[in-house]
Design a protein around this motif. Structure first.
Motif, PDB file in Angstrom:
ATOM      1  N   LEU A 124      19.943  -8.408   5.928  1.00 16.45           N
ATOM      2  CA  LEU A 124      19.650  -9.665   5.238  1.00 16.45           C
ATOM      3  C   LEU A 124      19.542  -9.473   3.730  1.00 16.45           C
ATOM      4  O   LEU A 124      19.843 -10.384   2.952  1.00 16.45           O
ATOM      5  N   LEU A 125      19.098  -8.289   3.311  1.00 13.38           N
ATOM      6  CA  LEU A 125      18.840  -8.029   1.889  1.00 13.38           C
ATOM      7  C   LEU A 125      19.989  -7.321   1.189  1.00 13.38           C
ATOM      8  O   LEU A 125      19.854  -6.942   0.021  1.00 13.38           O
ATOM      9  N   LEU A 126      21.103  -7.132   1.883  1.00 21.61           N
ATOM     10  CA  LEU A 126      22.241  -6.472   1.238  1.00 21.61           C
ATOM     11  C   LEU A 126      22.737  -7.298   0.048  1.00 21.61           C
ATOM     12  O   LEU A 126      22.835  -8.524   0.130  1.00 21.61           O
ATOM     13  N   PRO A 127      23.062  -6.654  -1.073  1.00 25.92           N
ATOM     14  CA  PRO A 127      23.527  -7.406  -2.253  1.00 25.92           C
ATOM     15  C   PRO A 127      24.983  -7.852  -2.113  1.00 25.92           C
ATOM     16  O   PRO A 127      25.744  -7.306  -1.305  1.00 25.92           O
ATOM     17  N   ASN A 128      25.344  -8.854  -2.924  1.00 24.25           N
ATOM     18  CA  ASN A 128      26.732  -9.335  -3.032  1.00 24.25           C
ATOM     19  C   ASN A 128      27.323  -9.691  -1.653  1.00 24.25           C
ATOM     20  O   ASN A 128      28.442  -9.301  -1.317  1.00 24.25           O
ATOM     21  N   GLN A 129      26.586 -10.463  -0.899  1.00 22.97           N
ATOM     22  CA  GLN A 129      27.066 -10.834   0.426  1.00 22.97           C
ATOM     23  C   GLN A 129      28.069 -11.975   0.347  1.00 22.97           C
ATOM     24  O   GLN A 129      27.952 -12.874  -0.477  1.00 22.97           O
ATOM     25  N   THR A 130      29.025 -11.929   1.255  1.00 21.43           N
ATOM     26  CA  THR A 130      29.992 -13.018   1.369  1.00 21.43           C
ATOM     27  C   THR A 130      29.389 -14.108   2.259  1.00 21.43           C
ATOM     28  O   THR A 130      28.318 -13.937   2.858  1.00 21.43           O
ATOM     29  N   ASN A 190      24.405 -22.015 -14.158  1.00 23.91           N
ATOM     30  CA  ASN A 190      25.028 -21.443 -15.343  1.00 23.91           C
ATOM     31  C   ASN A 190      24.031 -20.786 -16.286  1.00 23.91           C
ATOM     32  O   ASN A 190      24.395 -19.946 -17.112  1.00 23.91           O
ATOM     33  N   LYS A 191      22.761 -21.179 -16.202  1.00 16.89           N
ATOM     34  CA  LYS A 191      21.762 -20.640 -17.112  1.00 16.89           C
ATOM     35  C   LYS A 191      21.329 -19.230 -16.727  1.00 16.89           C
ATOM     36  O   LYS A 191      20.668 -18.546 -17.511  1.00 16.89           O
ATOM     37  N   PHE A 192      21.662 -18.802 -15.515  1.00 16.25           N
ATOM     38  CA  PHE A 192      21.263 -17.464 -15.074  1.00 16.25           C
ATOM     39  C   PHE A 192      22.201 -16.406 -15.640  1.00 16.25           C
ATOM     40  O   PHE A 192      23.425 -16.590 -15.649  1.00 16.25           O
ATOM     41  N   THR A 193      21.642 -15.326 -16.099  1.00 18.07           N
ATOM     42  CA  THR A 193      22.456 -14.168 -16.462  1.00 18.07           C
ATOM     43  C   THR A 193      22.895 -13.470 -15.176  1.00 18.07           C
ATOM     44  O   THR A 193      22.294 -13.679 -14.115  1.00 18.07           O
ATOM     45  N   PRO A 194      23.926 -12.636 -15.237  1.00 20.60           N
ATOM     46  CA  PRO A 194      24.353 -11.930 -14.015  1.00 20.60           C
ATOM     47  C   PRO A 194      23.225 -11.138 -13.361  1.00 20.60           C
ATOM     48  O   PRO A 194      23.118 -11.105 -12.134  1.00 20.60           O
ATOM     49  N   ALA A 195      22.371 -10.515 -14.181  1.00 19.34           N
ATOM     50  CA  ALA A 195      21.268  -9.723 -13.632  1.00 19.34           C
ATOM     51  C   ALA A 195      20.251 -10.622 -12.942  1.00 19.34           C
ATOM     52  O   ALA A 195      19.753 -10.297 -11.852  1.00 19.34           O
ATOM     53  N   THR A 196      19.943 -11.774 -13.580  1.00 17.60           N
ATOM     54  CA  THR A 196      18.986 -12.707 -12.983  1.00 17.60           C
ATOM     55  C   THR A 196      19.543 -13.306 -11.703  1.00 17.60           C
ATOM     56  O   THR A 196      18.820 -13.459 -10.712  1.00 17.60           O
ATOM     57  N   ARG A 197      20.835 -13.633 -11.715  1.00 17.49           N
ATOM     58  CA  ARG A 197      21.472 -14.210 -10.527  1.00 17.49           C
ATOM     59  C   ARG A 197      21.403 -13.230  -9.361  1.00 17.49           C
ATOM     60  O   ARG A 197      21.101 -13.617  -8.219  1.00 17.49           O
ATOM     61  N   LEU A 198      21.670 -11.957  -9.640  1.00 16.34           N
ATOM     62  CA  LEU A 198      21.627 -10.941  -8.590  1.00 16.34           C
ATOM     63  C   LEU A 198      20.216 -10.793  -8.045  1.00 16.34           C
ATOM     64  O   LEU A 198      20.014 -10.668  -6.829  1.00 16.34           O
TER      65      LEU A 198
END
Length: 254
Positions: A124-130, A190-198
């Protein structure tokens, strides 16, 4: 006279053996630890989910059941300690359903919840899931929960299979919808940075899983409420086995 002396000697030996351990006096069907304190309840739950009971052999299980039967009928052999009796009860409650007296399938026992549930939590916690992986892990998690709930159900008050299936489908649809919906919202923020989004995406599974538990918990009365919060589909709940009274609910909560 000799028989009387022998009996008294055996009773004294049993009493000394029991006194030599820290185990409290055995009570059949009762929790080993006091339920009036947080520490006692904590130790009780650790006992329930102890994964070591998964490795108990068939022979050891039969011995535990027989020991409890002997205690129940007053034919317990001299020298049996409280520790042995508590251990036997722990083994029986971990493996056998108290209503049907049948063995619970290992992955669906309370003692198997952590070893068999942990890989699902990791998934469930795996990153970048499809989308497909999100749906799969949420479905697998709810399916595992449903099987645990059914295996540990209150068999004295059976519910129609249609209600169980309805609850299962509702849980899967709700969890998948929330997880997928939140992932889409995060991706469009759109306001999230890539790090925040992740970072935010890593917490998406929690509301998807937690809302189902929160929805069910109010229907249970203390002290079983915390237990039922772990089993959102349990109706009526049996867990923890033979340790707390089962939830007595006259009607389904709204």
């Amino acid at each position: 006279m000799a028989d009387t002396a022998t009996t008294a000697s055996a009773a004294a030996a049993a009493s000394a053996a029991n006194a030599s351990t820290d185990a409290p006096p055995f009570q059949l069907g009762k929790p080993r630890f006091q339920q009036t304190s947080f520490y006692g309840r904590f130790r009780h739950f650790l006992d329930i989910i102890d994964p070591r009971t998964l490795f108990v052999t068939e022979r050891r299980l039969r011995e535990a059941v027989q020991l409890l039967e002997d205690y129940k009928h007053g034919t317990l052999r001299p020298g049996v300690t409280n520790e042995q009796l508590w251990s036997a009860q722990k083994i029986k409650q971990a493996i056998l359903h108290p209503d049907t007296n049948e063995k619970i399938f290992m992955p669906f026992r309370m003692s198997g919840y952590i070893p068999f549930g942990t890989p699902i939590v990791v998934g469930l916690l795996l990153p970048n899931q499809t989308l497909a992986s999100t749906v799969f892990w949420q479905w697998l998690n709810q399916s595992h929960n449903a099987c645990v709930n059914y295996a540990n159900r209150n068999a004295t008050k059976p519910s129609p299979a249609s209600k169980f299936i309805q609850g299962y489908l509702g849980a899967v649809i709700s969890a998948v919808s929330i997880a997928v919906g939140l992932n889409v919202l995060v991706q469009k923020a759109n306001k999230f940075t890539p790090a925040t989004r992740l970072l935010v995406q890593r917490f998406v599974p929690f509301p998807a899983v937690g809302q189902l538990s929160c929805r069910r918990a109010p229907g249970c009365s203390s002290p079983c409420k915390a237990s039922c919060a772990w089993q959102p589909l349990a109706w009526p709940c049996r867990w923890p086995s033979a340790s707390f009274p089962r939830c007595q609910r006259s009607k389904r909560p709204s």
